[in-house]
Motif scaffolding. Sequence first.
Motif, mmCIF file in Angstrom:
data_model
loop_
_atom_site.group_PDB
_atom_site.id
_atom_site.type_symbol
_atom_site.label_atom_id
_atom_site.label_comp_id
_atom_site.label_asym_id
_atom_site.label_seq_id
_atom_site.Cartn_x
_atom_site.Cartn_y
_atom_site.Cartn_z
ATOM 1 N N LEU A 29 -37.490 85.164 28.448
ATOM 2 C CA LEU A 29 -36.128 85.587 28.188
ATOM 3 C C LEU A 29 -36.130 86.846 27.355
ATOM 4 N N VAL A 30 -35.516 87.896 27.893
ATOM 5 C CA VAL A 30 -35.355 89.149 27.172
ATOM 6 C C VAL A 30 -33.894 89.533 27.303
ATOM 7 N N THR A 31 -33.250 89.889 26.236
ATOM 8 C CA THR A 31 -31.825 90.143 26.289
ATOM 9 C C THR A 31 -31.475 91.611 26.190
ATOM 10 N N SER A 32 -32.450 92.486 26.046
ATOM 11 C CA SER A 32 -32.142 93.900 25.983
ATOM 12 C C SER A 32 -33.277 94.684 26.591
ATOM 13 N N GLY A 33 -33.039 95.984 26.715
ATOM 14 C CA GLY A 33 -34.078 96.841 27.277
ATOM 15 C C GLY A 33 -33.875 97.029 28.756
ATOM 16 N N GLU A 83 -24.806 83.533 34.526
ATOM 17 C CA GLU A 83 -25.207 84.336 33.380
ATOM 18 C C GLU A 83 -25.934 85.599 33.832
ATOM 19 N N TYR A 84 -26.749 85.460 34.850
ATOM 20 C CA TYR A 84 -27.561 86.583 35.330
ATOM 21 C C TYR A 84 -26.709 87.692 35.931
ATOM 22 N N SER A 85 -25.815 87.327 36.843
ATOM 23 C CA SER A 85 -25.076 88.335 37.602
ATOM 24 C C SER A 85 -24.212 89.242 36.732
ATOM 25 N N PRO A 86 -23.434 88.710 35.762
ATOM 26 C CA PRO A 86 -22.640 89.620 34.933
ATOM 27 C C PRO A 86 -23.491 90.626 34.170
ATOM 28 N N LYS A 87 -24.672 90.206 33.723
ATOM 29 C CA LYS A 87 -25.535 91.137 33.007
ATOM 30 C C LYS A 87 -26.040 92.227 33.936
ATOM 31 N N LEU A 88 -26.437 91.843 35.150
ATOM 32 C CA LEU A 88 -26.897 92.839 36.101
ATOM 33 C C LEU A 88 -25.773 93.812 36.442
ATOM 34 N N ALA A 93 -23.457 100.608 33.561
ATOM 35 C CA ALA A 93 -23.828 101.456 32.424
ATOM 36 C C ALA A 93 -24.882 102.485 32.789
ATOM 37 N N GLY A 94 -25.560 102.267 33.913
ATOM 38 C CA GLY A 94 -26.614 103.183 34.310
ATOM 39 C C GLY A 94 -27.911 102.980 33.569
ATOM 40 N N LYS A 95 -28.034 101.883 32.852
ATOM 41 C CA LYS A 95 -29.270 101.568 32.146
ATOM 42 C C LYS A 95 -29.318 100.076 31.854
ATOM 43 N N GLY A 96 -30.518 99.559 31.646
ATOM 44 C CA GLY A 96 -30.671 98.156 31.281
ATOM 45 C C GLY A 96 -31.277 97.283 32.354
ATOM 46 N N ALA A 97 -31.097 97.657 33.641
ATOM 47 C CA ALA A 97 -31.607 96.816 34.721
ATOM 48 C C ALA A 97 -33.108 96.993 34.884
ATOM 49 N N GLY A 98 -33.739 96.010 35.471
ATOM 50 C CA GLY A 98 -35.161 96.099 35.759
ATOM 51 C C GLY A 98 -35.444 97.088 36.873
ATOM 52 N N ASP A 99 -36.721 97.326 37.114
ATOM 53 C CA ASP A 99 -37.127 98.215 38.204
ATOM 54 C C ASP A 99 -36.947 97.537 39.553
ATOM 55 N N VAL A 100 -37.104 96.226 39.581
ATOM 56 C CA VAL A 100 -36.842 95.401 40.760
ATOM 57 C C VAL A 100 -35.927 94.276 40.308
ATOM 58 N N VAL A 101 -34.842 94.047 41.041
ATOM 59 C CA VAL A 101 -33.891 93.008 40.641
ATOM 60 C C VAL A 101 -33.618 92.073 41.812
ATOM 61 N N ALA A 102 -33.461 90.798 41.505
ATOM 62 C CA ALA A 102 -33.107 89.808 42.519
ATOM 63 C C ALA A 102 -31.599 89.780 42.687
ATOM 64 N N ALA A 114 -34.017 94.200 45.226
ATOM 65 C CA ALA A 114 -33.492 95.561 45.297
ATOM 66 C C ALA A 114 -34.089 96.395 44.171
ATOM 67 N N VAL A 115 -33.989 97.710 44.312
ATOM 68 C CA VAL A 115 -34.485 98.641 43.298
ATOM 69 C C VAL A 115 -33.315 99.483 42.804
ATOM 70 N N PRO A 116 -32.864 99.284 41.576
ATOM 71 C CA PRO A 116 -31.769 100.098 41.045
ATOM 72 C C PRO A 116 -32.158 101.577 40.955
#
Length: 436
Positions: free
Chosen positions: A21-25, A78-83, A89-98, A319-321
């Motif tokens: 679990l990581v909540t930022s970055g 919980e996952y979807s609203p954060k994604l 915001a143009g930042k915060g998402a992973g390099d690969v996202v489900a 997907a890749v943001p």
Amino acid sequence: MGTFPRHRLAAVALAATGVLLVTSGCGGDGDEAAGDGKITLTVDVFGQFGYEQLYQQYMDANPNVKIVERGTGGNLDEYSPKLTQWLAAGKGAGDVVAIEEGLMVEYKANPDNFVNLLDHGAADLKGNFLEWKWNQGLTADGQKLIGLGTDVGGMAMCYRTDLFEKAGLPTDREKVSELWPTWEDYIATGEKFKAANTGASFLDAATNTFNTIVLQTAGNAQGYHYYDTSDNLVVDSNPAVKQAWDTTMNIINAGLSGKYGSWSEEWVSAFKQAKFATIACPAWMTGVIEGNAGPEAKGKWDIARVPGNGGNWGGSHLAVPRQSKHQDEAVKLAKFLTSAEGHIGAFKAKGPLPSSPQALDDPAITEATNAYFSDAPVGRIFGEGAKTLKPVYMGPKNQAVRTEVENAVRTVELGQRNPEQGWQDAINNAKKAAAK
């Protein structure tokens, strides 16, 4: 992964997933974290995708890459609203996202948030996926592909053999399957189980069963449930939804549900304490069950056919943001994880059923058994109908609408509303959710 509510669809308590679990970055911010000149690729998931060994294989073959899997919450809500927030915001998402299948339409509405995988040679991979799974990742004009398919969610019913034996019911999976060719037969079996006073309920939660029935019914009829294929909300006019509602109300009225809130801590504890005997079981659920019930329940679970006729619950895409600072490397990783090899590896690890025809035909799938589930032939049980699965169309606010309908099911299950009041709540709240 499955449609987790919750999905598979929607996810799993983190205590049962082993996901960090990581909540930022964000994925791009991971460059310096490696500290050794390696490129760090962050993968955002919402449950048990079964990628741990695949990550290691990829890193062994690509020593310049470090992979960090990141969980962002115990369930899809919980996952979807954060994604969504990170993409906006143009930042915060992973390099690969489900992206869970029920949310794909919503994310495809803003395809510029994602790398067009067709620009990275993905068109050559079309034959590696079931046709409808491939099409789910395409924009309406077919010009952009934002996701490569992971799993599909072929249906079964998982059950505890020790509780069935205690109730005087057969335990052999073929004989158990014969108990419930229809959902009415499933209820009748549940009433026999209840009368045996085992101290456990017949099923875990009415919401899980409702979702199974509505997807099965819709898939065998018009191919949509909450939205029609023109994106009109049809909760109150689609007979598939009302039929599933009425059947679920019959299950609740028979007193068969343990009333454990799906994906809650009490739900996880109920697995460990053998508090219910059956659970609607798409392929990805097998990993959830094993993680929640623990090693002491090995051999006490088995898998039978689902009542009714087939069904498909769950499935995701990778997907890749565009915000990724390592798009080329991220696309390569997504391609590897969704290759036939990746599908097979994930299935072996956690049970998600491949959406790759090549993987489905591989002996690693067709001959697969699962020791935890009494050596059930999971490859045959889940794989035989995978190529003919009938997908259900998911509209633009599918997850929000689904949440409201299942919340209404839950209020009836808890005795807070009667079935008629619950149905009106489902309709009214679904319309509100769709209008937001």
